[in-house]
Design a protein around this motif. Structure first.
Motif, short mmCIF file in Angstrom:
data_model
loop_
_atom_site.label_atom_id
_atom_site.label_comp_id
_atom_site.label_asym_id
_atom_site.label_seq_id
_atom_site.Cartn_x
_atom_site.Cartn_y
_atom_site.Cartn_z
N UNK A 265 0.73 -1.82 -0.07
CA UNK A 265 0.00 0.21 -0.39
C UNK A 265 1.24 1.35 -0.17
N UNK A 266 1.64 1.71 0.96
CA UNK A 266 2.74 2.29 0.73
C UNK A 266 3.38 2.34 -0.63
N UNK A 267 3.93 1.31 -0.87
CA UNK A 267 4.09 1.43 -2.13
C UNK A 267 3.57 2.15 -3.68
N UNK A 268 2.72 1.81 -3.40
CA UNK A 268 1.67 2.13 -4.35
C UNK A 268 1.06 3.68 -4.11
N UNK A 269 0.97 3.50 -3.24
CA UNK A 269 0.36 5.11 -2.58
C UNK A 269 1.76 6.29 -3.13
N UNK A 270 3.17 5.63 -3.31
CA UNK A 270 4.57 6.85 -3.65
C UNK A 270 4.15 6.36 -5.65
N UNK A 271 4.00 5.44 -5.36
CA UNK A 271 4.11 5.77 -7.10
C UNK A 271 2.89 6.07 -7.75
N UNK A 272 1.61 6.33 -7.17
CA UNK A 272 0.66 7.02 -7.49
C UNK A 272 0.53 8.49 -7.15
N UNK A 273 1.75 9.12 -6.11
CA UNK A 273 1.97 10.36 -6.16
C UNK A 273 3.22 10.75 -7.27
N UNK A 274 3.84 9.71 -7.55
CA UNK A 274 5.38 10.27 -8.74
C UNK A 274 4.56 10.13 -9.71
N UNK A 275 3.13 9.14 -10.08
CA UNK A 275 2.69 9.10 -11.49
C UNK A 275 1.88 10.93 -11.97
N UNK A 276 0.95 10.88 -10.42
CA UNK A 276 0.25 12.21 -10.36
C UNK A 276 0.83 13.14 -10.46
N UNK A 277 1.70 12.77 -9.98
CA UNK A 277 3.10 14.77 -9.94
C UNK A 277 3.44 14.70 -11.23
N UNK A 278 3.53 13.96 -11.76
CA UNK A 278 3.82 14.09 -13.66
C UNK A 278 2.91 13.90 -14.51
N UNK A 279 1.97 13.21 -14.21
CA UNK A 279 0.36 14.07 -15.11
C UNK A 279 0.07 15.36 -15.13
N UNK A 280 0.33 15.52 -14.18
CA UNK A 280 -0.68 16.80 -13.65
C UNK A 280 0.83 17.80 -14.72
N UNK A 281 1.29 17.52 -14.30
CA UNK A 281 2.95 18.28 -14.95
C UNK A 281 2.47 18.33 -16.16
N UNK B 132 0.47 17.47 -17.92
CA UNK B 132 -1.30 18.24 -18.13
C UNK B 132 -0.59 19.99 -18.43
N UNK B 133 -0.29 20.12 -17.80
CA UNK B 133 -0.27 21.86 -17.44
C UNK B 133 1.13 22.31 -17.77
N UNK B 134 1.29 21.37 -18.62
CA UNK B 134 2.41 22.17 -19.35
C UNK B 134 2.91 23.14 -20.60
N UNK B 135 1.49 23.03 -21.20
CA UNK B 135 1.42 23.63 -22.01
C UNK B 135 0.79 25.25 -21.73
#
Length: 181
Positions: free
Chosen positions: A22-38, A40-43
């Motif tokens: 669960x901790x590993x999944x949350x860390x991966x989810x947080x990194x992927x969410x940050x990367x995805x939002x970044x 999406x907002x880059x343009x």
């Protein structure tokens, strides 16, 4: 008893494994969410940087449409249209100031020369009024130069002389309004 012992031995291991997963999944989810939002907002960030470069000396800049999400495109299209209209109006104003000032300079100089030839028969302050008109035309030229992006030429001035000129220029208005300068 075997089932009880197995439960006591396996349950903590399963709980620990589930906690780690669960901790590993949350860390991966947080990194992927940050990367995805970044990503999406880059343009939008790039469009914002392009909008910051717009200024009176750079009205021809437009915000690029290619990387923008379709939800934001109507806003950027409207902004680019406003910039285009502003550029047209600003350029027309610049041409008007410049043309008006240049067209008025020569007739004012000729008028002053003709008046100087007849200085004895002139009403008082006529030459001062012509000089004031010439200063106004020069100010129009300066406004056209400054808004055209050319750097100002700075020079020291005497504050006393400026105040005297202003008082002379406004004295008739002050007398009319019964105000002392």
């Amino acid at each position: 008893q075997f089932a009880k012992l197995a439960h006591e031995a396996i349950a903590p291991a399963i709980a620990e494994a589930v906690g780690i997963m669960a901790t590993l999944a949350m860390a991966v989810l947080a990194v992927l969410s940050y990367w995805g939002v970044r990503n999406v907002l880059q343009p939008i960030r790039l469009a914002s940087q392009a909008a910051r470069t717009v200024g009176q000396n750079n009205l021809s800049v437009r915000i690029p449409m290619d990387p923008l999400p379709s939800e934001i495109r109507p806003l950027v299209i409207a902004f680019n249209d406003v910039l285009a209209r502003l550029e047209v109006v600003f350029n027309a104003q610049q041409r008007f100031f410049s043309n008006a000032a240049h067209e008025l300079k020569t007739p004012i100089a000729l008028l002053r020369a003709q008046l100087e030839a007849q200085v004895d028969s002139l009403p008082p302050k006529t030459l001062e009024d012509v000089d004031a008109l010439g200063r106004t035309v020069n100010q129009l030229l300066h406004v056209a130069e400054v808004t055209d992006g050319r750097p100002l030429k700075k020079k020291a001035v005497s504050l006393d002389e400026v105040i005297r000129q202003v008082c002379r220029f406004l004295s008739w208005r002050a007398q009319k309004a019964d105000v002392s300068l």
